[in-house]
Enzyme design. Structure first.
Site, PDB file in Angstrom:
ATOM      1  N   TRP A   1      -0.193   4.132  -0.116  1.00 30.25           N
ATOM      2  CA  TRP A   1      -1.657   4.060  -0.155  1.00 30.25           C
ATOM      3  C   TRP A   1      -2.134   2.636   0.140  1.00 30.25           C
ATOM      4  CZ3 TRP A   1      -4.689   5.309  -5.305  1.00 30.25           C
ATOM      5  CH2 TRP A   1      -6.044   5.458  -5.022  1.00 30.25           C
TER       6      TRP A   1
ATOM      7  N   HIS B   1      10.525  -2.926  -3.460  1.00 29.55           N
ATOM      8  CA  HIS B   1      10.508  -2.490  -4.859  1.00 29.55           C
ATOM      9  C   HIS B   1      11.351  -3.433  -5.721  1.00 29.55           C
ATOM     10  CE1 HIS B   1       8.433   1.175  -3.921  1.00 29.55           C
ATOM     11  NE2 HIS B   1       9.449   1.796  -3.371  1.00 29.55           N
TER      12      HIS B   1
ATOM     13  N   TYR C   1      -3.308   1.160  -9.595  1.00 25.35           N
ATOM     14  CA  TYR C   1      -3.534   2.456  -8.952  1.00 25.35           C
ATOM     15  C   TYR C   1      -4.814   3.094  -9.488  1.00 25.35           C
ATOM     16  CZ  TYR C   1      -2.411   7.339  -7.614  1.00 25.35           C
ATOM     17  OH  TYR C   1      -2.436   8.611  -7.093  1.00 25.35           O
TER      18      TYR C   1
HETATM   19  P1  A3P Z   1       1.995  11.710  -7.034  1.00 24.91           P
HETATM   20  O1  A3P Z   1       3.431  12.120  -6.930  1.00 24.91           O
HETATM   21  O2  A3P Z   1       1.567  11.572  -8.467  1.00 24.91           O
HETATM   22  O3  A3P Z   1       1.078  12.591  -6.262  1.00 24.91           O
HETATM   23  P2  A3P Z   1       4.533   5.598  -3.371  1.00 24.91           P
HETATM   24  O4  A3P Z   1       3.706   5.477  -2.155  1.00 24.91           O
HETATM   25  O5  A3P Z   1       4.736   4.289  -4.076  1.00 24.91           O
HETATM   26  O6  A3P Z   1       5.809   6.322  -3.092  1.00 24.91           O
HETATM   27  O7  A3P Z   1       3.713   6.470  -4.434  1.00 24.91           O
HETATM   28  C1  A3P Z   1       3.496   7.833  -4.215  1.00 24.91           C
HETATM   29  C2  A3P Z   1       2.409   8.340  -5.144  1.00 24.91           C
HETATM   30  O8  A3P Z   1       1.144   7.831  -4.699  1.00 24.91           O
HETATM   31  C3  A3P Z   1       2.310   9.854  -5.141  1.00 24.91           C
HETATM   32  O9  A3P Z   1       1.848  10.228  -6.436  1.00 24.91           O
HETATM   33  C4  A3P Z   1       1.254  10.053  -4.058  1.00 24.91           C
HETATM   34  O10 A3P Z   1       0.626  11.303  -4.075  1.00 24.91           O
HETATM   35  C5  A3P Z   1       0.294   8.939  -4.398  1.00 24.91           C
HETATM   36  N1  A3P Z   1      -0.595   8.621  -3.274  1.00 24.91           N
HETATM   37  C6  A3P Z   1      -0.257   8.404  -1.987  1.00 24.91           C
HETATM   38  N2  A3P Z   1      -1.342   8.195  -1.220  1.00 24.91           N
HETATM   39  C7  A3P Z   1      -2.404   8.280  -2.042  1.00 24.91           C
HETATM   40  C8  A3P Z   1      -3.815   8.186  -1.841  1.00 24.91           C
HETATM   41  N3  A3P Z   1      -4.328   7.950  -0.631  1.00 24.91           N
HETATM   42  N4  A3P Z   1      -4.611   8.333  -2.912  1.00 24.91           N
HETATM   43  C9  A3P Z   1      -4.104   8.578  -4.136  1.00 24.91           C
HETATM   44  N5  A3P Z   1      -2.774   8.696  -4.392  1.00 24.91           N
HETATM   45  C10 A3P Z   1      -1.932   8.558  -3.353  1.00 24.91           C
END
Ligand code: A3P
Length: 280
Positions: free
Chosen positions: A47, A89, A174
């Site tokens: 994100w 990470h 977040y």
């Molecule tokens: P969930 O599994 O709770 O849906 P990363 O990018 O660090 O791997 O994190 C992934 C998490 O961020 C996932 O959470 C994903 O759905 C959420 N995520 C990704 N894009 C997003 C967005 N545009 N808005 C809100 N949450 C988002």
């Protein structure tokens, strides 16, 4: 443990991060204008990366994570001419020395740990590059013991929190981004010294909305060289729910009690932890 993970300095890593690369991270040469996008897995890395990618005229290259791949990674990173945005990470202690010496800008993303655990649980189940896991209860135990990829959430956050007064590090949540994305986007652009108009901020927020990103992921091909995640290049595995507070659907009251007890113990001196009072 499954063969998809290996231990390095007491912490579990994906086998896609070679031991040789992890061992030579300190020979990475940073550039003053590098930006590091740091997070514990499942905190919203994709994100925030999308937000940065969508800043008009930023003139940047988003690379794959510094710890992904083999020893050739450090050479590859030298080939980019534009300002590099480098995801990782890694905990603070493992971050390559030169990044600290040059005081490169660092954005550290934090997400409330219960939602992070639930999100990582699904990633363990859905992602073929992670070990299988039978039940939520079994996974939660691994998470609490730090026996998951990139180790303990608590230790990760604490390693970064000890540097919370460093001027080159921006801590961003977040949950804040979810509540008021314009405000968070402004924080990021001003931290990066890039001017954007309100209209541009709205554009960025729209392009990086969950729905938009999920739809686009379904259309894109997965290019393994373009991944910003060490654990998969298949973006369809990333956009699950994108919500705050989903943990409530998984934690039993006993699991919540055990979690909160450990949280209170581990995070007793943490200021960042206070942010999560609203989310537990
Ligand atoms: P969930 O599994 O709770 O849906 P990363 O990018 O660090 O791997 O994190 C992934 C998490 O961020 C996932 O959470 C994903 O759905 C959420 N995520 C990704 N894009 C997003 C967005 N545009 N808005 C809100 N949450 C988002």
């Amino acid at each position: 443990q499954s063969s998809s993970l290996h231990k390095f300095k007491e912490i579990l890593f994906s086998t896609m991060s070679s031991e040789e690369l992890l061992n030579s991270l300190d020979s990475f040469s940073a550039r003053e204008d590098d930006v590091f996008l740091v997070s514990y897995p499942k905190s919203g890395t994709h994100w925030f990366a999308k937000v940065i990618e969508n800043i008009p005229n930023a003139d940047i290259t988003l690379t794959s994570p510094i710890e992904l791949g083999d020893i050739s990674k450090l050479e590859e990173l030298k080939t980019y001419c534009k300002r590099r945005i480098i995801p990782t990470h890694l905990n603070y202690n493992m971050l390559p020395m030169d990044i600290k010496q040059k005081q490169c800008k660092i954005i550290y993303i934090i997400r409330n740990p219960k939602d992070t655990a639930v999100s990582l649980f699904h990633y363990y189940r859905d992602n073929p590059n992670l070990p299988g896991v039978e039940t939520w209860a079994a996974f939660l135990e691994l998470f609490l013991r730090g026996n998951v990829v990139y180790g303990s959430w608590f230790d990760h956050v604490l390693s970064w929190e000890s540097h919370k007064n460093d001027k080159n590090i921006l801590f961003i949540f977040y949950e804040e981004m979810k509540k008021d994305s314009s405000k968070s986007i402004k924080k990021i652009t001003s931290f990066l010294d890039i001017n954007v108009s309100d209209n541009e901020i709205n554009q960025i927020a729209w392009k990086s909305s969950f729905r938009e990103m999920k739809n686009n992921a379904a259309k894109e091909n997965c290019d393994p060289n373009k991944t910003i995640c060490v654990l998969t290049s298949n973006k369809n595995l990333v956009f699950r729910k994108g919500a705050v507070g989903d943990w409530i659907n998984y934690f039993t009251s006993e699991q919540k009690r055990v979690f909160d007890e450990l949280f209170t113990e581990k995070m007793k001196h943490s200021e960042l932890a206070r942010h999560f009072e609203d989310y537990s």
